[in-house]
Enzyme design. Structure first.
Site, mmCIF file in Angstrom:
data_model
loop_
_atom_site.group_PDB
_atom_site.id
_atom_site.type_symbol
_atom_site.label_atom_id
_atom_site.label_comp_id
_atom_site.label_asym_id
_atom_site.label_seq_id
_atom_site.Cartn_x
_atom_site.Cartn_y
_atom_site.Cartn_z
ATOM 1 N N GLU A 286 -0.572 -13.659 -8.976
ATOM 2 C CA GLU A 286 0.329 -13.710 -10.142
ATOM 3 C C GLU A 286 1.158 -14.988 -10.152
ATOM 4 O OE1 GLU A 286 1.497 -9.255 -11.764
ATOM 5 O OE2 GLU A 286 3.014 -10.362 -10.690
ATOM 6 N N HIS A 307 -19.499 -6.422 8.255
ATOM 7 C CA HIS A 307 -20.732 -5.674 8.030
ATOM 8 C C HIS A 307 -21.018 -5.495 6.541
ATOM 9 C CE1 HIS A 307 -21.128 -4.565 12.345
ATOM 10 N NE2 HIS A 307 -19.837 -4.869 12.296
ATOM 11 N N LYS A 421 -1.502 -5.335 -22.235
ATOM 12 C CA LYS A 421 -0.528 -4.316 -22.649
ATOM 13 C C LYS A 421 -0.431 -4.270 -24.162
ATOM 14 C CE LYS A 421 2.594 -4.719 -18.720
ATOM 15 N NZ LYS A 421 3.900 -5.187 -18.303
HETATM 16 O O1 PA5 Z 1 5.231 -8.836 -10.505
HETATM 17 C C1 PA5 Z 1 5.417 -8.287 -11.562
HETATM 18 O O2 PA5 Z 1 6.325 -8.663 -12.325
HETATM 19 C C2 PA5 Z 1 4.599 -7.102 -12.023
HETATM 20 O O3 PA5 Z 1 3.582 -6.766 -11.164
HETATM 21 C C3 PA5 Z 1 5.519 -5.912 -12.152
HETATM 22 O O4 PA5 Z 1 6.073 -5.629 -10.910
HETATM 23 C C4 PA5 Z 1 4.772 -4.690 -12.679
HETATM 24 O O5 PA5 Z 1 4.193 -4.972 -13.905
HETATM 25 C C5 PA5 Z 1 5.731 -3.512 -12.829
HETATM 26 O O6 PA5 Z 1 6.800 -3.864 -13.648
HETATM 27 P P1 PA5 Z 1 8.086 -2.998 -13.739
HETATM 28 O O7 PA5 Z 1 8.753 -3.004 -12.426
HETATM 29 O O8 PA5 Z 1 8.926 -3.641 -14.793
HETATM 30 O O9 PA5 Z 1 7.648 -1.595 -14.131
#
Ligand code: PA5
Length: 446
Positions: A286, A307, A421
């Site tokens: 990310e 393996h 989303k």
């Molecule tokens: O790193 C990030 O921002 C995402 O992976 C969020 O943690 C994930 O989408 C969950 O978001 P939230 O904590 O707002 O529910």
């Protein structure tokens, strides 16, 4: 005891003078981060977090964990992405990947809300039958669909089981300090809340209440975890590439990336590290995967995956390198005994520890893989203690930030996560998404 970086298996892939030439770039990335002058500078609260955190809240986390340990058989942790992976990874690392089936005096812990699988949720509900249950709903934004659905179902279960007042004692919400649907709901219902700081993004949040409450419920020492991270904060606050192993790792992976290595595989020889692999993949994936850039983070657990994936790594496309995490001391040791008949032919291992055999598996593998054109960098960790985990978490977080700046990306945003989303909301008919719905449905028609 601190983390060591071993770079000898990069010989032939990165020349010493190349390392030297990366020093000014590393220094610049360090300054951007520490002066708060880089992209995403409103999300760098994690840099000083190990020493600069809310001590009153920390005490409340420990108190809540103690209450949960006393009155709960099953603790359900609801969250996804950065609000899920760190806690689970830490519990598996510190306790066991078989945590729930161990003999223990702490609650079983199940993680849910990390998918939209009805089967996964129904299974956790079954695990709750006849048990005393508490839940921790974690969402920074407070609006993420996957955990929100699971929370609705679990809240209903608790209210049915304990009544509204009883449920209130068993529901803990970790979210924004002031805004969002979850914060609003928690305040309305009187649930105890913990804060995800504004300046700490999801994937950097394991050392906040996001990770700390579930980790403490599992019986781990969160003071020692923070102390380990604080040690790393001090050690890696040093712009000199020559003496900072965290930055050496960041520099090495950037140099390999520029040489055409598109995939970084995180390797461990311990099954309890498998979820740490997942946490690491989110952190790096990310943070770096944007603007058509970034190493693709992959992971394996050896010797298990030797393996399965071993063949590809040895002889497939030469586009990868490995970062191997090794431990000086296993959690538990087994020594190979003697068999007078030696029917299995294993007496040559008599008296040897499995840790020794595992180290030889690593040595054999690293030589084979480097011979096969796969560079290797080794992160050596003292043990499986909270102190070591705190160090390791901070090591990877800081390396990721510096690496991202070196790569020329903002390591703290995740604009791409929104695309699916929006489509999903439109297809589900969420108010406000009407226009996109028809266009998307037309594209899905055969
Ligand atoms: O790193 C990030 O921002 C995402 O992976 C969020 O943690 C994930 O989408 C969950 O978001 P939230 O904590 O707002 O529910």
């Amino acid at each position: 005891m601190s983390i060591q970086l071993e770079t000898q298996h990069l010989t032939g892939f990165i020349a010493p003078e190349e390392f030297e030439s990366a020093a000014p770039q590393v220094k610049l990335a360090h300054e951007l981060l520490h002066n708060g002058a880089g992209a995403g500078n409103d999300f760098i609260g994690w840099v000083n977090l190990p020493t600069d955190y809310d001590k009153e809240e920390f005490a409340r986390i420990k108190a809540a964990a103690e209450r949960v340990k006393k009155n709960t058989d099953v603790f359900v942790v609801i969250g996804i992405g950065g609000s899920y992976l760190g806690a689970r990874a830490a519990i598996e690392f510190l306790k066991s990947n078989n945590y729930n089936t161990l003999k223990k005096d702490t609650p079983d812990i199940y993680f849910i809300g990390n998918s939209i699988s009805s089967t996964a949720l129904a299974e956790v509900l079954e695990m709750c039958e006849g048990k005393d249950v508490s839940i921790n709903m974690i969402s920074k934004s407070g609006t993420t669909t996957e955990p929100a659905i699971a929370f609705r179902v679990l809240r209903e279960l608790l209210v049915k089981k304990y009544g509204k007042d009883g449920a209130r004692e068993r529901i803990f919400c970790t979210t924004d300090k002031g805004k969002g649907t979850l914060k609003h709901l928690a305040d309305e219902e009187g649930y105890e809340t913990f804060v995800v700081p504004d300046d700490v993004g999801g994937r950097y949040s394991v050392l906040t209440a996001v990770g700390l409450l579930p980790i403490a419920v599992a019986g781990a020492d969160i003071d020692a975890l923070m102390a380990g991270a604080a040690k790393a904060q001090k050690t890696y606050n040093n712009p000199d590439l020559k003496t900072n192993p965290c930055y050496q790792y960041a520099a090495a992976r950037n140099m390999l990336y520029r040489k055409g290595k598109a995939i970084e595989i995180l390797v461990s020889y311990e099954p309890c590290f498998a979820l740490m692999n997942e946490w690491w993949k989110q952190l790096f994936g990310e943070s770096e995967g944007k603007n058509n850039k970034g190493l693709f983070p992959a992971s394996v657990v050896f010797s298990t995956d030797l393996h399965s994936m071993g063949q590809y790594i040895q002889q497939g496309r030469r586009t990868m390198f490995e970062t191997t995490v090794l431990f000086d001391k296993p959690k538990k040791e087994i020594i190979i005994g003697n068999d007078p008949q030696n029917v299995d032919g294993l007496n040559f291992l008599e008296g040897k520890s499995m840790a020794y055999i595992n180290e030889k598996a690593f040595e054999g593998t690293v030589l084979a893989h480097t011979d096969g054109g796969v560079p290797n960098v080794v992160v050596r960790v003292p043990d499986f203690s909270e102190d070591s985990l705190g160090q390791l978490i901070y090591f990877f977080e800081k390396a990721c930030a510096v690496s991202g700046y070196m790569m020329g990306v903002n390591p703290f945003d995740q604009p791409g996560v929104e695309s699916y989303k929006k489509n999903m909301f439109a297809l589900l008919g969420k108010p406000g998404y009407e226009e996109q719905k028809d266009a998307l449905e037309a594209r899905l028609k055969k």
